[in-house]
Write a protein that holds these residues in place. Structure first.
Motif, PDB file in Angstrom:
ATOM      1  N   ASP A  72       0.969  -1.190   0.033  1.00 60.04           N
ATOM      2  CA  ASP A  72      -0.053  -0.046  -0.051  1.00 60.04           C
ATOM      3  C   ASP A  72       0.951   1.201  -0.062  1.00 60.04           C
ATOM      4  O   ASP A  72       0.432   2.251   0.735  1.00 60.04           O
ATOM      5  CB  ASP A  72      -0.835   0.139   1.295  1.00 60.04           C
ATOM      6  N   ALA A  73       1.955   1.198  -0.676  1.00 53.41           N
ATOM      7  CA  ALA A  73       2.989   2.469  -0.929  1.00 53.41           C
ATOM      8  C   ALA A  73       1.765   3.573  -1.507  1.00 53.41           C
ATOM      9  O   ALA A  73       2.252   4.670  -0.777  1.00 53.41           O
ATOM     10  CB  ALA A  73       3.782   2.272  -1.868  1.00 53.41           C
ATOM     11  N   PHE A  74       1.085   3.504  -2.471  1.00 53.19           N
ATOM     12  CA  PHE A  74       0.312   4.590  -2.826  1.00 53.19           C
ATOM     13  C   PHE A  74      -0.488   5.055  -1.928  1.00 53.19           C
ATOM     14  O   PHE A  74      -0.691   6.387  -1.643  1.00 53.19           O
ATOM     15  CB  PHE A  74      -0.522   4.114  -4.011  1.00 53.19           C
ATOM     16  N   ALA A  75      -1.376   4.273  -1.107  1.00 50.84           N
ATOM     17  CA  ALA A  75      -2.130   4.802  -0.028  1.00 50.84           C
ATOM     18  C   ALA A  75      -1.465   5.678   1.217  1.00 50.84           C
ATOM     19  O   ALA A  75      -1.777   6.676   1.730  1.00 50.84           O
ATOM     20  CB  ALA A  75      -2.923   3.739   0.678  1.00 50.84           C
ATOM     21  N   TRP A  76      -0.190   5.077   1.436  1.00 56.41           N
ATOM     22  CA  TRP A  76       0.754   5.810   2.411  1.00 56.41           C
ATOM     23  C   TRP A  76       1.285   6.994   1.851  1.00 56.41           C
ATOM     24  O   TRP A  76       1.320   8.081   2.435  1.00 56.41           O
ATOM     25  CB  TRP A  76       1.918   4.828   2.941  1.00 56.41           C
TER      26      TRP A  76
END
Length: 526
Positions: free
Chosen positions: A476-480
């Motif tokens: 979930d790098a994008f969400a982070w």
């Protein structure tokens, strides 16, 4: 100028509220309306005084949440208490947009347009990560499950990337409505949002055309006990209306009462294996057994697996002497009679399933049918949990489910994103719900509805090999990054060089937030 908000603003609120009921990840979903209703609610919240605007939006999200609970058949008082935090979370992106966007929007429309999508992803991700709700409610991107080209972006960003695109388009649309086509900066924002959506959909379409799933397939069959067999066992659960009473009952009588369902599952497994299935999946809690008899049930499954050379992933409720008196398990029996895994459900449904969760480790096994992994029902609403399958390069994700009519559609659609995210084909067998099988790009390969199909069996040929996705590697790098981006915007809203604060221009009946030197196309309500 009247201190009261104009009637027109409340028509936007009403229209946005009504349309949101058809785009809230529930049975009534119309995918297009997910792009429309936030525009109306943003227009309402941005053009009034802060407190009435935010209370109005909270009323809209509360109404949508209550309707969601009604459609999901979850109107019991303990569960309705959960509607309060969900409604507040749904209103949070609008509140942050109202509080953070006005001043940057005066001279930085790009920055203003990003507040709502960043806040939407941040709220969704927080709920999915730190609460027991997962992604079952309130994920804007999940409404787009049928838009296959667009949802391919989930293979990189997870489902939250789809949410971001929908929310950004809505935010840019509201900004364009507010300031008009004559504003060049706002036109560039709208073009950027539309361009991002178009780019994602085009790239997704190209992925589907030029990188299709492997042609080598495996035949998988899902076997569910018939309605007739289920009706034979229902009186048992009415008579023994607690787990303690059931465990204390005469064991011989319990074996006899469980027999119609268990026998039918075994017969159906043998039938589908003889017809060519390499893997047979039972739904969640399909078979019933006392703990003392569990090994006997597994032995019966083993006999079928060895005779027909088939992998059998058997779902069962195991009634135990010790509290909480039940285990929700999947047992994978191999053709040589071994047991590849025994998996306990990691994510019991809050309130409805008051038993101990499993260890939270998704099992994976190498087989001639591909690298197989399994999960149980509500587990599939937690992307972080299911990403273990993608990280382990699983080819086929076997999901056993046991739902009810109110959530059958939303649950089936939500599981499609786990396939796209992790590059794994999905075979999901559900009792009292919708079963569905897809490839790793979300194409439907088979589907059946428990409530409209007499034969409770689903058969699909699914790709034997999956693919490695970016999401399976970076999670979930994008969400982070959306959380970080939102955190960067917060101090930028409330501070400026020299420590001074500029008073916002007041338009629209006392609403701060319209830009100075508004273009001729900007509206003035009051």
């Amino acid at each position: 100028m009247s201190p009261h908000p104009p009637l027109r603003r409340y028509s936007w609120l009403l229209a946005g509220t009504v349309l949101s009921l058809f785009a809230m990840q529930a049975a009534w979903d119309v995918a297009l309306l997910a792009w429309v209703y936030p525009v109306l609610l943003l227009r309402f919240s941005r053009t009034g005084r802060p407190l009435p605007a935010l209370l109005g939006v909270l009323g809209a999200t509360t109404a949508a949440t209550l309707v969601w609970f009604a459609l999901a058949d979850l109107l019991s008082p303990p569960l309705l208490l959960l509607a309060v935090p969900l409604a507040l979370t749904g209103a949070l992106p609008f509140a942050l947009d109202r509080l953070l966007a006005p001043r940057p929007g005066q001279h930085r429309p790009w920055r203003a347009s990003l507040v709502f999508p960043l806040a939407s992803v941040a709220a969704e991700f927080a709920v999915a990560t730190v609460t027991p709700f997962g992604t079952i409610h309130g994920v804007l991107g999940a409404t787009q499950a049928s838009n296959l080209p667009l949802i391919q972006v989930a293979s990189v960003t997870g489902v939250h990337g789809v949410s971001f695109l929908v929310a950004w388009a809505a935010s840019a649309g509201a900004l364009l409505w507010e300031r008009g086509l004559s504003d060049r900066a706002v036109r560039s924002v709208a073009a950027g949002a539309v361009g991002a959506v178009a780019l994602a959909a085009t790239a997704g379409g190209a992925r589907m055309v030029f990188a299709p799933p492997a042609s080598d397939t495996v035949r998988i069959a899902g076997v569910t006990a018939s309605l007739a067999a289920w009706e034979e066992i229902v009186p048992t659960f009415r008579e023994y209306d607690s787990l303690e009473a059931l465990v204390a009952a005469d064991p011989d009588e319990m074996r006899e009462r469980f027999a119609p369902v268990n026998d039918e599952l075994l017969a159906g497994t043998a039938r589908e294996a003889a017809a060519g299935a390499e893997v047979v999946l039972w739904p969640e809690s399909a078979a019933f057994t006392l703990e003392a008899d569990r090994d006997l049930l597994v032995d019966r499954v083993r006999a079928v697996a060895e005779e027909h050379g088939v992998y059998v992933n058997a779902g069962m409720s195991v009634y135990t002497e010790e509290a909480p008196h039940i285990r929700n398990q999947m047992v994978m029996v191999t053709p040589d009679g071994g047991v590849a895994w025994t998996y306990d459900k990691s994510r019991p449904i809050p309130v409805l399933e008051p038993y101990e969760p499993g260890e939270g480790v998704i099992p994976v096994a190498d087989t001639p049918a591909g690298r197989l992994a399994t999960a149980i029902c509500y587990d599939a609403d937690f992307p972080g949990l299911l990403r273990q399958a993608g990280a382990a390069d699983a080819d086929v994700l076997l999901v056993a489910a046991n739902t009810w009519e109110g959530i059958k559609e939303m649950h089936a659609r939500n599981a499609v994103f786990r396939a796209v995210e992790n590059g794994s084909s999905l075979f999901r067998q559900a009792s009292r719900g919708r079963s569905n099988a897809t490839d790793h790009q979300g194409r439907t390969l088979a589907t059946t509805d428990y409530f409209t199909t007499e034969q409770q069996t689903m058969v699909a040929y699914v790709p034997r090999e999956g693919v490695t996705t970016v999401y399976s590697r970076i999670g979930d790098a994008f969400a982070w990054s959306c959380l970080v981006g939102l955190a960067v915007l917060v101090p930028g809203r409330w501070s400026r060089p020299g420590g001074q604060r500029r008073r916002p221009v007041v338009l629209d009946g006392g609403a701060p937030g319209a830009h100075e030197g508004a273009s001729p196309g900007a509206e003035r309500e009051g």
